[in-house]
Write an enzyme that holds these catalytic residues in place. Structure first.
Site, short mmCIF file in Angstrom:
data_model
loop_
_atom_site.label_atom_id
_atom_site.label_comp_id
_atom_site.label_asym_id
_atom_site.label_seq_id
_atom_site.Cartn_x
_atom_site.Cartn_y
_atom_site.Cartn_z
N CYS A 104 0.86 -1.19 0.00
CA CYS A 104 0.00 0.00 0.00
C CYS A 104 0.88 1.23 0.00
O CYS A 104 1.52 1.55 1.01
CB CYS A 104 -0.92 0.00 1.21
SG CYS A 104 -1.98 1.44 1.23
N GLY A 105 0.92 1.91 -1.13
CA GLY A 105 1.80 3.08 -1.26
C GLY A 105 1.36 4.26 -0.43
O GLY A 105 2.20 4.95 0.19
N HIS A 106 0.05 4.54 -0.38
CA HIS A 106 -0.38 5.70 0.42
C HIS A 106 -0.08 5.46 1.89
O HIS A 106 0.26 6.39 2.63
CB HIS A 106 -1.88 5.99 0.19
CG HIS A 106 -2.81 5.32 1.16
ND1 HIS A 106 -3.33 4.06 0.96
CD2 HIS A 106 -3.30 5.74 2.35
CE1 HIS A 106 -4.11 3.74 1.99
NE2 HIS A 106 -4.12 4.74 2.84
N ASP A 269 -10.16 3.89 -3.78
CA ASP A 269 -9.03 4.66 -3.29
C ASP A 269 -9.25 6.14 -3.58
O ASP A 269 -9.50 6.53 -4.72
CB ASP A 269 -7.73 4.18 -3.96
CG ASP A 269 -6.49 4.64 -3.23
OD1 ASP A 269 -6.53 5.70 -2.56
OD2 ASP A 269 -5.45 3.95 -3.32
N GLY A 274 -0.67 4.61 -4.49
CA GLY A 274 0.79 4.52 -4.57
C GLY A 274 1.30 3.28 -5.27
O GLY A 274 2.18 3.36 -6.16
N SER A 275 0.76 2.11 -4.93
CA SER A 275 1.21 0.89 -5.61
C SER A 275 0.68 0.83 -7.03
O SER A 275 1.29 0.22 -7.92
CB SER A 275 0.78 -0.36 -4.83
OG SER A 275 -0.62 -0.37 -4.61
#
EC number: 4.2.1.77
Length: 354
Positions: A104-106, A269, A274-275
């Site tokens: 999870c990028g965020h 989202d 991010g991902s």
């Protein structure tokens, strides 16, 4: 005399069930609920084993934190756990409305700030402009770089991804009720299907969110039924996380390109993902549409928030040619809370409305 209401204390609750203390943040509008205390030990020799253990033995805590009445169907969470990797400052398990993500990028952007501010990494010198935080995600080790001032976090955070790659391009999928369409599948710590919203008869910038969710979910289910996802290094990572509908503007431009990500159980989202940005950068690099260190801006159609991304170097993942992607964004704190349960509450572990 000071009012009793001014003194923080927990309301009546089950004394045998520890309160869950959390810090809430958001990155580009996408929430992150970080568990500070109250979670039992998550057992396992590796992070992926801990992920399996939590799914099998502690899933009621995910539901309690993510679902109503304490959360909502689009809530996102993080449980911090020890990592077996010597270079990691912390390990993390990601929670959502359906289960447990691999990346999870965020959340990584938010956790970078959190780790600096809550002392999970050595305090950066007062003169330091940036602190590095090594975060062990289920997909692997991700390095976050946090802007600092006076030993505290400030400003944007950036991270360097695990090797990201295109799994399949120009894949013909038959989407029930919508016909055959060409999609791409790429990995950025999690696998996503990518398709231009125009191919499902929608404008990603102006369509109703419900219409975008229905279309993306139909694509996700069709891909799951017609194409097997395989990660070259781990069966735990071999699943399609969701579909990202784009504006179709994949050729490099200085103007932002817009997308929306629908993942897990029709979860939306709020950020540019991010991902997903990581996977989309890898896909564009694979197609020759982007060069190394060429920065693109990615805009969320849900909130208008923006992440930037660029491929910083080439890599390998199994036999796949891959890239390490740098993603940048801004996370903010929104509050803290302590969640309790009462023994006679029939909805103690939460619920979701469809």
């Amino acid at each position: 005399m000071e009012s009793a209401l001014a003194v923080p204390r927990l309301p009546p609750h089950d004394p045998g069930t520890p309160a869950l203390s959390v810090v809430d943040m958001h990155t580009g509008g996408e929430p992150l609920r970080i568990v500070l205390a109250g979670c039992p030990e998550v057992v396992g020799p590796t992070l992926l084993a801990k992920r399996r253990y939590m799914r099998q033995h502690l899933d009621h805590l995910r539901r309690r934190l993510m679902f109503e009445p304490r959360g909502h169907r689009d809530m996102y969470g993080a449980v911090l756990v020890p990592s077996e990797l010597p270079d990691a400052h912390l390990g993390v398990l990601f929670l959502h409305n359906e289960g447990y993500s691999s990346m999870c990028g965020h959340a990584v952007l938010a956790l970078g700030r959190f780790a600096v501010d809550f002392g999970l990494v050595p305090a950066p010198p007062a003169a330091a402009r940036e602190a590095r935080v090594n975060i062990h995600c289920p997909c692997g080790l991700v390095a976050a770089f946090v802007e600092c001032e006076g030993g505290r976090s400030r400003g944007p955070v950036r991270f360097h991804s695990v090797p990201a790659f295109a799994l399949a391009t120009d894949l013909l999928v038959d989407v029930p009720g919508r016909g055959k369409m060409v999609v791409d599948i790429a990995y950025g710590g999690a696998f996503y299907a990518f398709v231009s919203a125009e191919k499902v008869g929608l404008d990603v910038c102006s369509a109703k969110t419900r219409d975008l969710v229905d279309a993306a979910s139909a694509v996700t289910e069709a891909v799951k039924a017609q194409f097997k996802i395989n990660h070259p290094e781990s069966e735990d990572l071999s699943f399609l996380y969701g579909t990202i509908l784009t504006d179709g503007k994949d050729t490099y431009s200085e103007e932002p390109t817009t997308n929306i990500c629908v993942f897990a159980d029709e979860q939306v989202d709020r950020s540019p993902t991010g991902s997903g940005v990581t996977a989309r950068i890898a896909l564009q690099y694979h197609k020759g549409l982007l060069e190394l260190n060429q920065t693109r801006a990615f805009k969320s159609s849900a909130t208008g928030s923006v992440f930037t991304g660029k491929a910083v170097r080439e890599a390998k993942c199994g036999d796949f040619k891959a890239v390490i992607v740098e993603v940048s964004g801004q996370a903010h704190y929104t509050g803290t809370a302590s969640f309790i349960v009462e023994n006679d509450d029939p909805l103690r572990d939460g619920f979701l409305l469809k």
